[in-house]
Design a protein around this motif. Structure first.
Motif, PDB file in Angstrom:
ATOM      1  N   ASN A 220      18.301 -21.349 -20.109  1.00  0.00           N
ATOM      2  CA  ASN A 220      18.645 -22.690 -20.586  1.00  0.00           C
ATOM      3  C   ASN A 220      20.052 -22.742 -21.162  1.00  0.00           C
ATOM      4  N   LYS A 221      20.544 -21.577 -21.615  1.00  0.00           N
ATOM      5  CA  LYS A 221      21.875 -21.551 -22.231  1.00  0.00           C
ATOM      6  C   LYS A 221      22.970 -21.379 -21.192  1.00  0.00           C
TER       7      LYS A 221
ATOM      8  N   ILE B 264      25.297 -22.304 -18.287  1.00  0.00           N
ATOM      9  CA  ILE B 264      25.821 -23.467 -17.577  1.00  0.00           C
ATOM     10  C   ILE B 264      26.976 -22.972 -16.731  1.00  0.00           C
TER      11      ILE B 264
ATOM     12  N   GLY C 285      13.018 -25.553 -25.614  1.00  0.00           N
ATOM     13  CA  GLY C 285      14.339 -26.123 -25.355  1.00  0.00           C
ATOM     14  C   GLY C 285      14.607 -27.427 -26.076  1.00  0.00           C
ATOM     15  N   ASN C 286      13.664 -27.911 -26.862  1.00  0.00           N
ATOM     16  CA  ASN C 286      13.825 -29.187 -27.563  1.00  0.00           C
ATOM     17  C   ASN C 286      14.124 -30.334 -26.602  1.00  0.00           C
ATOM     18  N   THR C 287      13.504 -30.320 -25.434  1.00  0.00           N
ATOM     19  CA  THR C 287      13.803 -31.370 -24.481  1.00  0.00           C
ATOM     20  C   THR C 287      12.729 -32.461 -24.445  1.00  0.00           C
ATOM     21  N   SER C 288      11.672 -32.307 -25.243  1.00  0.00           N
ATOM     22  CA  SER C 288      10.665 -33.354 -25.459  1.00  0.00           C
ATOM     23  C   SER C 288      10.217 -34.093 -24.209  1.00  0.00           C
ATOM     24  N   GLY C 289       9.373 -33.433 -23.416  1.00  0.00           N
ATOM     25  CA  GLY C 289       8.701 -34.140 -22.333  1.00  0.00           C
ATOM     26  C   GLY C 289       9.390 -34.106 -20.992  1.00  0.00           C
ATOM     27  N   MET C 290      10.675 -33.698 -20.957  1.00  0.00           N
ATOM     28  CA  MET C 290      11.404 -33.696 -19.692  1.00  0.00           C
ATOM     29  C   MET C 290      10.776 -32.743 -18.683  1.00  0.00           C
TER      30      MET C 290
ATOM     31  N   ALA D 112       7.872 -31.217 -18.923  1.00  0.00           N
ATOM     32  CA  ALA D 112       6.451 -31.508 -18.733  1.00  0.00           C
ATOM     33  C   ALA D 112       6.273 -32.545 -17.635  1.00  0.00           C
ATOM     34  N   MET D 113       7.089 -33.559 -17.680  1.00  0.00           N
ATOM     35  CA  MET D 113       6.978 -34.626 -16.696  1.00  0.00           C
ATOM     36  C   MET D 113       7.393 -34.120 -15.317  1.00  0.00           C
TER      37      MET D 113
ATOM     38  N   ILE E 217      15.769 -37.594 -15.170  1.00  0.00           N
ATOM     39  CA  ILE E 217      15.191 -37.894 -16.484  1.00  0.00           C
ATOM     40  C   ILE E 217      16.244 -37.665 -17.566  1.00  0.00           C
ATOM     41  N   GLN E 218      16.999 -36.550 -17.426  1.00  0.00           N
ATOM     42  CA  GLN E 218      18.054 -36.266 -18.402  1.00  0.00           C
ATOM     43  C   GLN E 218      19.102 -37.369 -18.412  1.00  0.00           C
TER      44      GLN E 218
ATOM     45  N   THR F  86      19.946 -41.369 -20.398  1.00  0.00           N
ATOM     46  CA  THR F  86      20.784 -41.866 -21.473  1.00  0.00           C
ATOM     47  C   THR F  86      22.258 -41.898 -21.104  1.00  0.00           C
ATOM     48  N   LEU F  87      22.632 -41.213 -20.038  1.00  0.00           N
ATOM     49  CA  LEU F  87      24.066 -41.017 -19.813  1.00  0.00           C
ATOM     50  C   LEU F  87      24.647 -41.875 -18.694  1.00  0.00           C
TER      51      LEU F  87
END
Lengths: 285, 172
Positions: free
Chosen positions: B23-24, B26, B67-72, B74-75, B131-132, B135-136
């Motif tokens: 996850n870290k 990039i 990863g503190n991505t809340s549901g991303m 999972a979905m 999904i990410q 917001t952007l």
């Protein structure tokens, strides 16, 4: 009725599927209460332990740069101490009878290590290895040697999750040094090195490289903590406000040791605010 | 049966830990490898749908917690799990073409398996990064991220596959 039951028993996996999708959607859309719970964030003890193990290995990578930053900061502070000491001595000569008010004890620092950190997500969070038992509470500010890092959001017993400054949900009240005009600092999600200072009045004068500091209007950060420097003016000629692109002084890809700011006056301030709110409501009734 | 469950459990723990590190990563500002979905690809074809969805959701949720991505995740995991059978059916037309319910190079043949893994990885990355991007709304960047991440993930997934399958052959 029989057909309906048959339909449900035949296709019940798909009902389960829909339930899961709705659950994840709910987690995605509203940040609370699921996300706020300690168990579902990196502040829980299992993920904190894993991250602690990983960071104990990876911490060494940036040690040299961090050391240099610290030395620089140390030199700056030392110079400041010498200057202040001289000034105080001078004042003491002028006003020998005045006692200096003990105001410095308002803020206390809790030193902690970053065990997990992200900069590539749209919403970034940081996990540290200090929690409730060390005195970390939600809504405390977090800084490192270079500048602002973020604000504590969720705390576990031995770990806490911080909303990084690189998170659009984090809004910081900032101003230009040597000026009283203030605006809101928000991350726009593009680069981890820059953020936007929005809603500055148009008449504010600035030059490239001017320092941006915190206002201290909330109890989270003291006044005058360095946030960044002005990089350029962002075009927004629509209304009477302007936005500035700010180069952040904090290097978010190299965070290791951070300080949580504990404000002794915080509870007092909160109590006051609540009291005044209650009074206002009482008046309305 | 029990042995394969234990194998899957160990693989899951290892892949989750690797994913936490990944996850870290990039690469070139755009590519993030996603490797824990390997397990989702390897579940038996005849597995019960309810179990498959539950496991997929749980896997995604655990990665989300780390990863503190809340549901991303999972979905994305649940949706990809639902699309798994249609994708397999896309490349394997006859039932008897697969000689074991476990999708692998042995049972599907390399070309078929490669197509299957690539399609699934692409689907997963597309869902995840869209999904990410909620917001952007920066479409070009999202497309770049999807492309780069799926290529990187496919390479890593095939690497993992070769590691896991050689170990199995040695055991036999």
């Amino acid at each position: 009725m029989k057909h309906l039951l048959e339909f449900i028993t035949k296709h019940y996996p798909w009902f389960i599927f829909i339930v899961y999708v709705i659950m994840s959607l709910m987690m995605l859309v509203n940040n609370n209460p699921y996300q706020q719970s300690v168990y579902l964030t990196s502040a829980n003890s299992v993920s904190a332990t894993v991250y602690e193990g990983i960071s104990s290995v990876t911490n060494y990578v940036h040690l040299k740069d961090i050391n240099e930053d610290l030395q620089e900061r140390n030199a700056l502070l030392e110079m400041e101490v010498v200057k202040l000491r001289d000034e105080i001595n001078e004042y003491k000569l002028l006003l020998p009878d005045t006692a200096i008010q003990p105001r410095l004890n308002q803020y206390k620092f809790i030193v902690s290590h970053v065990i997990s950190n992200s900069i590539s997500q749209p919403n970034n969070y940081i996990t540290i290895n200090r929690g409730e038992l060390d005195g970390v509470k939600p809504e405390m500010g977090v800084v490192d040697q270079n500048g602002i890092v973020g604000m504590v959001e969720v705390t576990g017993p031995h770990s806490a999750r911080i909303i990084s400054l690189l998170n659009p949900n984090m809004v910081l009240s900032c101003k230009l040094k040597n000026s009283e005009y203030h605006g809101n600092l928000v991350w726009d999600g593009v680069s981890p090195e820059y953020a936007m200072l929005e809603q500055l009045p148009k008449q504010v004068k600035f030059a490239q490289g001017d320092t941006i500091i915190t206002t201290g209007y909330s109890a989270v950060f003291p006044e005058g903590v360095i946030v960044g420097t002005v990089a350029s003016k962002a075009s927004s000629a629509k209304n009477s406000f302007i936005s500035l692109k700010v180069k952040l002084t904090t290097n978010f890809s190299q965070l290791s040791t951070v300080r949580v700011i504990s404000n002794n006056m915080r509870d007092e301030l909160k109590e006051l605010e609540e009291k005044s709110l209650q009074q206002q409501e009482g008046k309305k009734k | 049966m029990n042995k394969s469950i234990i194998q899957f459990a160990i693989l899951f723990v290892v892949l989750t830990l690797l994913q936490v590190v990944c996850n870290k990563v990039i690469l070139f500002d755009v590519a993030t490898p996603i490797i824990f979905i390997y397990l989702l690809f390897r579940f038996p074809v005849n597995m019960h749908k309810a179990l498959l969805f539950s496991l997929a959701f749980a896997m995604g949720l655990i990665i989300d917690i780390f990863g503190n991505t809340s549901g991303m995740h999972a979905m994305a995991c649940t949706l990809t799990a639902a699309l798994r059978l249609p994708v397999i059916n896309l490349y394997i037309t006859r039932e008897d073409e697969m000689n074991s319910p476990l999708p692998s190079i042995d049972s599907m043949g390399f070309t078929c398996y490669f197509k299957y893994v690539s399609t699934m990885a692409l689907i997963y990355c597309t869902i995840l990064f869209f999904i990410q991007a909620f917001t952007l709304n920066d479409l070009l960047l999202t497309v770049e991220r999807i492309g780069a991440s799926s290529v990187l993930s496919i390479l890593l997934l095939l690497g993992i596959d070769s590691l896991v399958s050689t170990r199995r052959e040695k055991k036999l």
